[in-house]
Write an enzyme that holds these catalytic residues in place. Structure first.
Site, PDB file in Angstrom:
ATOM      1  N   ASP A   1       0.865  -1.425  -0.375  1.00 31.97           N
ATOM      2  CA  ASP A   1      -0.123   0.071   0.468  1.00 31.97           C
ATOM      3  C   ASP A   1       0.959   1.172  -0.371  1.00 31.97           C
ATOM      4  O   ASP A   1       2.559   1.631   0.541  1.00 31.97           O
ATOM      5  CB  ASP A   1      -1.041  -0.005   1.607  1.00 31.97           C
ATOM      6  CG  ASP A   1      -2.452   1.068   0.791  1.00 31.97           C
ATOM      7  OD1 ASP A   1      -2.333   2.132   0.068  1.00 31.97           O
ATOM      8  OD2 ASP A   1      -2.241   1.474   2.330  1.00 31.97           O
TER       9      ASP A   1
ATOM     10  N   GLU B   1       2.512   5.019  -4.402  1.00 34.69           N
ATOM     11  CA  GLU B   1       2.584   5.814  -5.346  1.00 34.69           C
ATOM     12  C   GLU B   1       3.813   6.619  -5.611  1.00 34.69           C
ATOM     13  O   GLU B   1       4.083   6.787  -6.737  1.00 34.69           O
ATOM     14  CB  GLU B   1       1.139   7.002  -4.761  1.00 34.69           C
ATOM     15  CG  GLU B   1       0.407   6.054  -5.261  1.00 34.69           C
ATOM     16  CD  GLU B   1      -0.384   5.459  -3.630  1.00 34.69           C
ATOM     17  OE1 GLU B   1       0.103   5.709  -2.709  1.00 34.69           O
ATOM     18  OE2 GLU B   1      -0.912   4.256  -3.930  1.00 34.69           O
TER      19      GLU B   1
ATOM     20  N   ASP C   1      -8.722   4.155  -2.215  1.00 37.15           N
ATOM     21  CA  ASP C   1     -10.149   3.673  -0.742  1.00 37.15           C
ATOM     22  C   ASP C   1     -11.169   4.881  -1.407  1.00 37.15           C
ATOM     23  O   ASP C   1     -11.201   6.336  -1.595  1.00 37.15           O
ATOM     24  CB  ASP C   1      -9.138   5.212   0.072  1.00 37.15           C
ATOM     25  CG  ASP C   1      -7.751   4.805   0.674  1.00 37.15           C
ATOM     26  OD1 ASP C   1      -8.119   3.379   0.929  1.00 37.15           O
ATOM     27  OD2 ASP C   1      -6.993   5.530   1.020  1.00 37.15           O
TER      28      ASP C   1
HETATM   29  C1  GLC Z   1      -4.276   3.486   3.350  1.00 31.66           C
HETATM   30  C2  GLC Z   1      -5.138   2.661   2.270  1.00 31.66           C
HETATM   31  C3  GLC Z   1      -6.274   1.901   3.318  1.00 31.66           C
HETATM   32  C4  GLC Z   1      -5.199   1.090   4.407  1.00 31.66           C
HETATM   33  C5  GLC Z   1      -4.873   2.364   5.331  1.00 31.66           C
HETATM   34  C6  GLC Z   1      -4.546   2.061   6.717  1.00 31.66           C
HETATM   35  O1  GLC Z   1      -5.588   4.561   2.908  1.00 31.66           O
HETATM   36  O2  GLC Z   1      -5.714   2.363   1.062  1.00 31.66           O
HETATM   37  O3  GLC Z   1      -6.451   0.558   2.961  1.00 31.66           O
HETATM   38  O4  GLC Z   1      -6.657   0.107   5.029  1.00 31.66           O
HETATM   39  O5  GLC Z   1      -4.621   3.255   4.460  1.00 31.66           O
HETATM   40  O6  GLC Z   1      -2.991   1.157   6.205  1.00 31.66           O
END
Ligand code: GLC
Length: 815
Positions: free
Chosen positions: A437, A440, A515
């Site tokens: 995650d 980017e 998200d």
């Molecule tokens: C980002 C991710 C989400 C995750 C959060 C905390 O917002 O997209 O899925 O729960 O980070 O890690």
């Protein structure tokens, strides 16, 4: 006062200006310098190189009869360096082709394509070699921005110039693909930017978002071509948004370097695109199981409670996610000693209940707050000099969940290897997969990327900057993770899921759409987003079921499962301060409906897994827009509130509150209502009832749908019997091909699979079903096959036989 007002106005203008410079895609490429004209050419076994009056060069390379690469270097020669992180195949065996030179025209012809190049002005046209039908033509010569007019604030002057290619916009041309965009299916009249961005709560129209897949498909009068603009700089795509004349693409640096694919079928283009950028590898079969996540479940007993709840409530579950709070102070590759004192014991315990654990791993490695703090990931990476640095040699210190952090330079092969090996900390604890995650990469200091512009990456010795490497960062992180898991557990298929990406990501990772909001609009966007990703080479997609941000409700959650239960990635996930939304949170009424759909997903696994293997082999995704199966039917070209799974299932979910009826478009041919078996004749839209517990679903006449028993988790028991539901076409014919393998190991790549063709036809006294001798060396063990005739006018007996791996014929009789 006046001065003050003026100052505010100026400030406002500046802010708007800045905003525009960063976000505007309405670039005017008509002012750019044009390449050409051609003065001479040279030919090799694979390519033609055109030398231009302005010292530019254009190179056209024939890779396959339906695949031509176009490379242009402006005011210089084509560089010898030729490297892309996206490309998986470079050893194409050159097909038959020839070159014709006339005074004004140069023509390259393959068995399928004819490329006509006008010398002055330098314009390239692609035509069908047989029919000479025009497929795609330059609207103006490829161009470049010698004077730096078209650059955003994110432009890095060291990166080169803005480069662009402009194509004539067809009157009736439709545009598809371009990866993950918060937009409708047909991208005509829209424009986009690619610059991987962390965009929580995005809504339709927000652009860019997390991923960059600079590949699109143009479709005109049923004939399709594809263009992959392999340039990882901040890029722009404009599908006739600002002009009736042109669709163009360009980038703030790098090469004009694109691949032209000819169909005419979209499926064929997707196959070639997969050959070029890599085929999706099959994930472990449990990745198709139901998954539950939360930011964050902790401590370990909470994880167990959620699993117990699933089991107690007879809801199937295969995977639980550990979000960032499992770590010790957000330090990747560690577990919090209090919250998760014994991760191995936890994974073993859950393993006995059939549940696997996937942990999140973000790119931000915590930078120690004082010199004496020891943290192995930082210490080792620092010592080996694997972390990104600015041009002046300073360590680049972004701020993410752990506070001050560092990012790995994933362009360094040794750094990728080291990072991959660090996953031993998870594998040794029985963690089954990795969730990448924030890649980017997101930086709380500055989300635009401006603060990172002078970050230099090794990049095969080229030492390039962020302008080039931002969009490929996630691809390389996922690659490091995938290859690490592969090395650590060679007998298992790696499972990686990512948020950001660049073209080629399908080789390493599945994805989800980040998200989203818990809103109806966000739910409706699922369909064009999943189908567009599928048309961009990313077959394994899904979204946070129920939506990530905000407050949902029972109705939204149910309707959300009615989409998600047939998406490859089926996971309920929610933000940390959002309302709970596990399937039971809104009461029994909603939970019962969700159970029905989750169980149906597990029953349909033989069908879903077969569709997934097709994606691996052919690049054609399981979750499809109707146009992929019905390319000749213009009624499907803008249709993005219904979808198909594989060739045979058509689903038309409800995407608005309080709605219990909708129109469903059925393409030509017979269709059967999945729930009632009622037969419809397609080629028209029908109005159907869809109370909350029903998602309108239809089966294509001519299909046979294989299914198994409902399961609590994949592998709980043998898939026995496999039931083949027969939905005959107008001639009484139906067929399918079932794919199976061990679901876990890479042995399928060496032939350890079983493919069983089953077909049905009308016999003298009933329906004759033929089971062909299976292909492949995988032996699923003894089990039964059942055959059920689904037709609304006559009643047939169900027939069950033992599957002995032999060809056979069975007759189904009428009652
Ligand atoms: C980002 C991710 C989400 C995750 C959060 C905390 O917002 O997209 O899925 O729960 O980070 O890690």
């Amino acid at each position: 006062m006046k001065y003050f007002k003026l100052q505010t106005l100026c400030l406002r203008a500046l802010v708007v200006g800045l905003f525009c410079a960063v976000t505007c895609s309405a670039q005017d490429i008509t002012t750019l310098e044009k390449i050409g004209p051609v003065v001479s050419l040279s030919k090799t076994e694979k390519s033609v190189t055109l030398n231009c009056q302005d010292n530019s060069q254009v190179q056209l390379t024939v890779l396959a009869p339906d695949l031509i690469r176009v490379r242009a270097a402006f005011t210089k020669s084509i560089p010898t360096r030729d490297h892309s992180w996206a490309i998986a195949k470079t050893d194409w065996s050159t097909p038959r082709w020839n070159l014709k030179e006339a005074s004004d025209l140069i023509t390259i012809t393959t068995d399928e394509l004819e490329v006509a190049i006008r010398r002055s002005p330098l314009l390239i046209e692609f035509r069908d070699a047989r029919t000479h039908q025009l497929l795609n033509a330059d609207e103006r010569p490829m161009s470049y921005d010698a004077k730096g007019r078209l650059t955003s604030l994110l432009f890095d002057p060291k990166a080169g110039m803005f480069v662009a290619a402009s194509k004539r916009l067809g009157f009736d041309e439709h545009f598809y693909g371009l990866g993950e965009k918060a937009a409708r299916l047909d991208k005509r009249r829209l424009s986009f930017i690619n610059w991987n961005s962390d965009t929580p709560g995005y809504i339709e129209g927000k652009d860019p978002i997390y991923q960059t897949i600079p590949f699109y498909i143009g479709l005109q009068r049923g004939v399709a071509y594809g263009i992959f603009f392999d340039n990882s700089y901040r890029s722009y795509f404009n599908f006739g948004r600002t002009s009736q004349e042109r669709a163009w693409f360009g980038a703030e640096g790098g090469e004009m370097n694109y691949y032209f694919f000819y169909g005419p079928s979209i499926k064929k283009i997707l196959g070639r695109y997969a050959d070029l950028t890599g085929h999706m590898q099959l994930p472990p079969m449990w990745a198709l199981g139901n998954q539950q996540s939360r930011w964050s479940y902790y401590p370990d007993t909470m994880v167990e409670e959620v699993v117990n709840e699933y089991r107690k409530r007879d809801l199937p579950l295969d995977v639980m996610y550990l979000d960032i709070d499992y770590m010790n102070g957000y330090r990747v590759f560690t577990f919090d000693k209090e919250r998760f004192p014994a991760p191995k014991a936890l994974t073993e315990k859950l393993g006995r209940q059939g549940v696997k654990i996937v942990t999140i791993v973000d790119p931000g490695v915590k930078h120690p707050t004082d010199k004496n703090e020891r943290y192995h990931a930082f210490d080792q990476g620092f010592e080996k000099n694997f972390f990104q640095r600015r041009r002046n040699g300073d360590l680049f210190v972004p701020r993410v969940w752990p506070g001050d952090s560092v990012f790995v330079d994933f362009t360094l092969p040794e750094a990728r290897r080291w990072w991959g090996d660090l996953h031993r900390a998870y594998v040794d604890n029985g963690i089954a997969g990795i969730w990448n995650d924030m890649n980017e990469p997101s930086d709380f200091v500055d989300q635009t990327g401006k603060n990172q512009l002078d970050v230099v990456s090794y990049d095969e010795g080229e030492k390039t900057t962020h302008a080039k490497n931002r969009n490929t960062f996630a691809l390389l992180m996922a690659r490091a993770t995938y290859e690490g898991l592969e090395r650590l557990q060679p007998d298992r298929r790696p499972y990686v899921i990512t948020r950001a990406a660049y073209a080629g990501i399908q080789r390493y990772s599945t994805m989800w759409t980040g998200d989203t909001n818990s809103t109806w609009d966000a739910l409706a966007l699922n369909i064009p987003m999943f189908t567009s990703l599928g048309l961009s080479g990313e077959p394994f997609v899904g979204s946070d079921i129920g939506g990530f941000i905000g407050r949902g409700n029972g109705e939204l959650l149910v309707r959300s499962y009615q989409v998600g239960f047939l998406a490859p990635f089926c996971r309920n996930h929610k933000e940390n301060d959002g309302y709970d939304q596990e399937p039971w949170r809104f009461g029994k009424h909603y939970e019962d409906i969700i159970r029905k759909y989750l169980k149906l997903r597990y029953e349909l696994l033989p069908y879903l897994y077969t569709a997934l293997e097709e994606a691996h082999r052919t690049g054609v995704p399981p979750f499809r827009p109707l146009l992929l199966n019905y390319q000749d039917d213009p009624s499907t070209y803008n249709l993005d509130d219904q979808f198909m799974v594989g060739d045979d299932l058509l689903v038309a979910p409800i995407l608005k509150p309080d709605v219990t009826r909708r129109l469903v478009y059925l393409p030509e041919g017979p269709w059967y209502d999945y729930w009632t078996n009622k037969k419809y004749i397609g080629g028209t839209a029908i109005s159907v009832e869809a109370p909350l517990d029903v998602v309108p679903m239809f089966v294509r006449g001519g299909a046979i749908i294989p299914s198994g028993p409902a399961l609590n988790y994949i592998g709980e028991k043998p898939v026995d019997p496999i039931t083949f539901a027969i939905y005959p076409d107008n001639n009484g014919l139906a067929s399918t091909s079932l794919y199976e393998d061990d679901g876990l190991s890479p042995a399928y790549k060496r032939g350890a699979f079983r493919r069983t063709a089953v077909s049905a036809r009308r016999g003298l006294r009933g329906i004759v079903v033929s089971v062909a001798a299976p292909q492949g060396s995988y032996n699923p063990g003894p089990r039964k096959f059942s055959f059920v005739m689904k037709a609304d006018d006559r009643r047939f007996k169900e027939v069950t036989i033992a599957d002995d791996g032999q060809a056979r014929e069975v007759e189904i009789r009428e009652h």
